[in-house]
Design an enzyme around this catalytic site. Structure first.
Site, PDB file in Angstrom:
ATOM      1  CB  SER A   1      -0.972  -0.036   1.187  1.00  0.00           C
ATOM      2  OG  SER A   1      -1.974   0.937   1.073  1.00  0.00           O
TER       3      SER A   1
ATOM      4  CG  HIS B   1      -5.546  -2.505   0.267  1.00  0.00           C
ATOM      5  ND1 HIS B   1      -4.768  -2.315  -0.849  1.00  0.00           N
ATOM      6  CD2 HIS B   1      -5.006  -1.711   1.240  1.00  0.00           C
ATOM      7  CE1 HIS B   1      -3.813  -1.450  -0.576  1.00  0.00           C
ATOM      8  NE2 HIS B   1      -3.929  -1.069   0.685  1.00  0.00           N
TER       9      HIS B   1
ATOM     10  CD  GLU C   1      -5.389  -4.154  -4.045  1.00  0.00           C
ATOM     11  OE1 GLU C   1      -5.447  -3.778  -2.851  1.00  0.00           O
ATOM     12  OE2 GLU C   1      -4.395  -4.698  -4.535  1.00  0.00           O
TER      13      GLU C   1
END
Length: 526
Positions: A196, A408, A314
């Protein structure tokens, strides 16, 4: 300390440190790599800690950097250690009697707003037991790490500001270069990795001349390389970094930078977050010389192998990235046709109107994360640099029941083997042989890449480079090599983004689907 140390002592060039023995590992926590960036050092480049003559107690995690809290009930909500200015520290897990082992340096995610190297989800013990030295770091976040402002630029000998968090990461890598051999790590075999915002940081580090030579390989999990603000100029309709800083000072009622330097660090972080400050790197011509995408495509990034990938879903846990959901399928189609023009038929074929919410999620995931990975991999190949690409598509009962299939960061407990210590609201995978096997395989792939740049795993397929006809490792219940994933997806997103970039004034960062910018002259209702 006057008594005989009860634990492993590392004789670092920067000073000796006492750690703990934990099974087959020696562990040092909270090692400072730079002075506390508070007071007059707030919004200045990190200052290395002077070498110590005394023995440093590195048996407990250090402070985390000031940050806003995670949303209550989020799958990512977890306990973060005490926070404060004295947060520029790192943690090391090393096998006993380690010698010349590869080094894995982890940069945590959290939107450049929150997170810490002490989070249990990314505990380094299991990876270290595979035969590597694992390092996790803290770096300045939010307003502390990424504020640009004309007064700060005027203070700088180089005439720049912002990017302090990125400079911290570079300082941590410099500390590793100087010190890691003392615990058996090979400074010439360092892999920098992150997920991320940590993956975004990896992309920034690949672009930063000051980071050149500090690592030999890079891993970027679910990151993006969309447009960055420029320090002094408004490009791509994003405003300048300095202008954003001026707006923040006005919103906080601050009369000067020195006024903000006197404020409590945690209260300042909360106030900046409430004011909508968006932490991001800035193109300053020095630390980030140009747009990351430009640097990748022109071969101006670090010439190192890259392993990169993204996850199947995600967006569901990243609500702030979700495009607006229209009231009906007809309204969704109307908006898409108005904003995508001659690309609308292709867009609607891939992201149909029958389920606007799911289609919006899929479009945003592909454009922000999938396109980024493929753009980076294609640039690597074009410039003669290795790239390996994965697509994480693994589901398990609790995650799928909550409609969070491969969300995610869902790959993190498989990389670090930490499912049982994941955050309280995290969907837990069952304790089965199949789950254990997949965890072992993923850990093997990542460890092998860290060791020599070739990801392999016992009992799993060889992972070809992306240059091999666009090979992607599709990680579902078991890994499979695919070359037919997502036909036309990259081309559609690239054509859309390229048109926006060509205007020089149209945003293309985060804006996808029903959030895409209106074409010039379009009716405001679209």
């Amino acid at each position: 300390m006057n008594q005989q140390p009860d634990g492993p002592v590392a004789r670092f060039p920067s000073g000796a440190a006492l750690g703990r023995t934990e099974g087959a590992l020696n562990v040092w926590r909270g090692l400072p790599y730079a002075l506390p960036p508070g007071g007059d050092l707030r919004w200045r480049p990190p200052v290395p800690v002077p070498d110590r003559a005394d023995l440093f107690d590195a048996t407990a995690f250090g402070l985390a950097c000031p940050q806003p809290l995670r949303r209550r009930g989020s799958v990512y909500e977890c306990h973060i250690e005490e926070k404060g200015d004295d947060c520029l520290n790192l943690n090391i897990w090393a096998p006993k009697d380690a010698s010349d082992l590869p080094v894995f340096v982890w940069i945590h995610g959290g939107n450049l707003l929150r997170g810490a190297g002490s989070e249990a989800l990314t505990d380094g013990a299991a990876l270290a037991r595979r035969g590597q030295v694992v390092v996790t770091i803290n770096y300045r976040l939010n307003v502390h790490g990424y504020l640009a402002h004309p007064h700060l630029s005027a203070e700088s000998p180089d005439g720049v500001s912002g990017n302090y968090g990125l400079l911290d990461q570079i300082a941590a890598l410099q500390w590793v270069q100087r010190n890691i051999a003392a615990v058996g790590g090979d400074p010439d075999n360092v892999t920098v990795a992150g997920e991320s915002a940590g993956a975004l940081s990896v992309y920034y580090l690949l672009c930063a001349p000051a980071a050149r030579g500090l690592f030999a390989r890079a891993i970027a999990q679910s990151g993006h390389i969309c447009s960055a603000q420029h320090l002094k100029e408004d490009r791509h309709g994003m405003g300048s970094g300095e202008a954003a800083g001026e707006r923040l000072l006005a919103a906080l009622g601050a009369i000067s930078i020195d006024d903000l330097r006197r404020r409590d660090p945690q209260e300042l972080s909360l106030a900046a977050d409430a004011a909508g400050f968006a932490a991001q790197g800035v193109v300053d011509g020095l630390i980030l010389p140009d747009q990351p995408l430009t640097l990748f495509r022109t071969g101006q990034t670090a010439p190192v192998p890259l392993l990169a990938g993204w996850n199947a879903r995600e967006i569901p846990t990243l609500e702030f990235l979700r495009p607006p959901v229209p009231a009906s399928p007809a309204e969704y189609e109307r908006i898409i046709r108005a904003r995508y023009g001659d690309l609308a038929d292709r867009f609607l074929a891939r992201y149909p109107a029958d389920d606007p919410a799911r289609s919006g999620d899929a479009a945003a995931g592909d454009a922000l994360f999938g396109w980024t990975v493929l753009a980076a991999a294609k640039a690597q190949v074009a410039n003669g640099r290795p790239a390996h690409v994965y697509f994480f598509d693994h589901g398990y009962p609790e995650a799928d029941a909550r409609d969070l299939h491969a969300f995610h960061a869902a790959e993190l407990p498989y990389v670090f083997d930490t499912m049982r210590q994941s955050p309280p609201a995290w969907p837990k995978a069952p304790d089965t042989e199949e789950e254990a096997a997949l965890t072992r395989i993923i850990g093997d792939y990542w460890t092998a890449f860290t060791r020599d740049g070739t990801p392999t795993a016992e009992g799993a397929p060889d992972w070809p480079p992306y240059a091999d006809r666009g090979a992607i490792l599709h990680i579902a219940d078991r890994p499979l090599v695919r070359r037919d994933l997502f036909p036309g997806m990259y081309e559609l997103v690239e054509e859309d983004f390229a048109r926006r970039r060509a205007t020089g004034t149209t945003p293309w960062n985060w804006l996808v689907g029903t959030a895409a910018p209106r074409p010039a002259g379009a009716d405001a209702r679209t």
